[in-house]
Scaffold this active site. Sequence first.
Site, PDB file in Angstrom:
ATOM      1  N   GLU A  29       0.836  -1.199   0.000  1.00 28.77           N
ATOM      2  CA  GLU A  29       0.000   0.000   0.000  1.00 28.77           C
ATOM      3  C   GLU A  29       0.876   1.257   0.000  1.00 28.77           C
ATOM      4  OE1 GLU A  29      -2.156  -0.938   3.529  1.00 28.77           O
ATOM      5  OE2 GLU A  29      -3.156  -2.629   2.559  1.00 28.77           O
ATOM      6  N   GLU A  60      -4.753  -6.528   2.466  1.00 26.98           N
ATOM      7  CA  GLU A  60      -3.582  -7.238   3.018  1.00 26.98           C
ATOM      8  C   GLU A  60      -3.626  -8.737   2.751  1.00 26.98           C
ATOM      9  OE1 GLU A  60      -5.230  -4.919   4.704  1.00 26.98           O
ATOM     10  OE2 GLU A  60      -3.734  -3.367   5.142  1.00 26.98           O
ATOM     11  N   PHE A  83       1.892  -1.446   8.713  1.00 28.20           N
ATOM     12  CA  PHE A  83       2.184  -1.535  10.145  1.00 28.20           C
ATOM     13  C   PHE A  83       1.998  -2.983  10.569  1.00 28.20           C
ATOM     14  CE2 PHE A  83       1.046   2.919   9.754  1.00 28.20           C
ATOM     15  CZ  PHE A  83       1.986   3.538  10.574  1.00 28.20           C
ATOM     16  N   PHE A  86      -1.350  -4.473  11.169  1.00 30.71           N
ATOM     17  CA  PHE A  86      -2.183  -4.908  10.037  1.00 30.71           C
ATOM     18  C   PHE A  86      -1.910  -6.360   9.623  1.00 30.71           C
ATOM     19  CE2 PHE A  86      -1.972  -0.237   8.312  1.00 30.71           C
ATOM     20  CZ  PHE A  86      -2.496   0.224   9.503  1.00 30.71           C
ATOM     21  N   HIS A 129      -1.768   1.027  15.812  1.00 29.58           N
ATOM     22  CA  HIS A 129      -0.620   1.312  14.944  1.00 29.58           C
ATOM     23  C   HIS A 129       0.670   1.184  15.751  1.00 29.58           C
ATOM     24  CE1 HIS A 129      -3.766   3.100  12.473  1.00 29.58           C
ATOM     25  NE2 HIS A 129      -2.916   3.176  11.464  1.00 29.58           N
TER      26      HIS A 129
END
Lengths: 327, 311
Positions: A29, A60, A83, A86, A129
């Site tokens: 991304e 993802e 991150f 994710f 995050h």
Amino acid sequence: MREITYAEALTEALREEMRRDKAVFCLGEDIGRIGGNFGITKGLQKEFGEDRVRDTPISEDAIVGASLGAALTGLRPVPEIMFSSFLGCCWEQIWNQVSKVRYMSGGQVKVPMVIRTVNAIGRSTAAQHNERPEAMLMHMPGLKVVAPATPYDAKGLLKAAIRSDDPVIFFEQCFLYYTVKGEVPEGDYTVPIGKADIKRKGSDLTIATYSNMVHKSMQAAAVLSKEDGVEAEVIDMRTLSPMDMDTVLESVKKTGRLIVATDDCRRGSTGAEIAAEVAEKGFDYLDAPVVRVATMDVPTPFSKPMENYIIPTPEKIVAAARAMLEG
Amino acid sequence: METMLRMRKFEEHAIEIFSEGLMGGVLHTYIGEEAIAAGVCANLRKDDYVTGTHRGHGHCIAKGSPPFRMMAELMGRKDGCNKGKGGSMHTMDFENGVLGSNGIVGSGIPIATGAALSAKIRGTDQVAVAFFGDGATNRGSFHEALNMAAIWDLPVIFVCEDNKWAISVPREKSTRIQDLSTRASSYGMPGAVVNGNDAMAVYEAAKKAVERARSGGGPTLLVCDTLRQRGHEEGDAQEYRPKDEVARAKEIDPIKIMTKHLIGHGYMTAEQVEALYGKVEAEMADAVARARKSEFPAPEEALDDLFSEVV
């Protein structure tokens, strides 16, 4: 030798590997025009084109699944998961597919892919995050898990990971990207996956650590040396799976004391694994119980005083060392 | 016809092996759905890729996997295609382009998409096919992969084997739409429904999709309308399912339909069909006999094959 940042070292590793081997390509991304959220792939799309530095939709599961399909069919994908929080969105592909396909197929295939992702703690970005899930990945047989602390190791380990025929989860650390500079050779070299590195020699105490905590451990060791006359040996694990326990055991044999400093959550952590290995194989070397300095077992809170309270710091390592040496 | 018979005979022997207790785990047969893998794979080359499902024996056979190696795998033997590490739900055969049957519903879809991406980046004209059931179309992996394949014009064919059931949950209770092929329009790719029990119809529809993919036209969603003949897995009494539907599944048996077609159009005589049955049965009986004789792996082989390099 020239000094560059941890971020520059990673970019250089990617660029050199993509130039060296046409099978290497990146996807993720925002990795194209802006070079990813942290700028690691900056400039690569310009050099290698949109085919090999590929912006993906926010998918993802498909990023990792498609990388696996590409790895099984002759390419060497380097997907970026923005991150490490994710990773939860592509857990299925990593857990049931990527880590298992070679084994389940009876060794029919190689799975040359590197999932690059970013760990964080202490950024006031709250719990989604700000994650360090490496112990969970380490728990999956079939994956190699790597977490470099210095620019030199970042470049050498990323190159080794890309050349590995097995899947690697490569944990970068957002705090290190632009704050840590170090000597990095120009041109090609690799750092072997599965070998720890003694970042500081010492005789009184061993600190086993990796990634961000290497730097905090070095600060703690400096304080202990200056104020207490205690020389701590700091071992950078560098690779969490497979894990180089020989270097840790050798050190504990010499020092008799072990602190495991990690910034993942304490329960079921990387530190727990190191401590258990030492309990099994090095119990007789120990003059004191092994101590873990880690993040407390809560999701990361947003507000700064609370966040600072739960995270491991050089002061906490120093305090743990002093308590251990007194006891 | 021969491929479909091979699948059918394989499954009949697998049921026997399973009932004898020679096979561990669970057995999901492809009986009644053979026309799909046969019709689609007849358009593929050996170097094209497929990903299968947990009902995946048919996909492997259609792609050319040796029945002996597969049967040995079902029995956990060392001659198994996965050396006894995969079993029925995970038969893999990379030499013939089978990137894996998959125990996780819908997870092969992004993998096939990645194989298609790889073909595109490498500049070959290979195509990839993802087989999956109607239940898988409710997973995120389906939606993410179809979208990704569409935006990048990847040479992949998404083949939905719509047998109307996700174990015991009927399709109408898990999705509002009647025609699953309409989902293709959400991603900007063509979608079509075809009679999945008619191998010729599947072949023709897949031919178009494969040609489109191979020539750079991008992905297609092909929904093959079918019915499961047996339960979700062996031992499933299907009490949740209307009896007449099971009867209907047997009526529309793809092998019956093909036999009628071949004899009706004069392509084969009844005797020739009979002889083909005999030939395939002999081939499969031989595969099973050899698999039964294959040894178990040594227990410590459980530690092999994790990594390609010793670490």
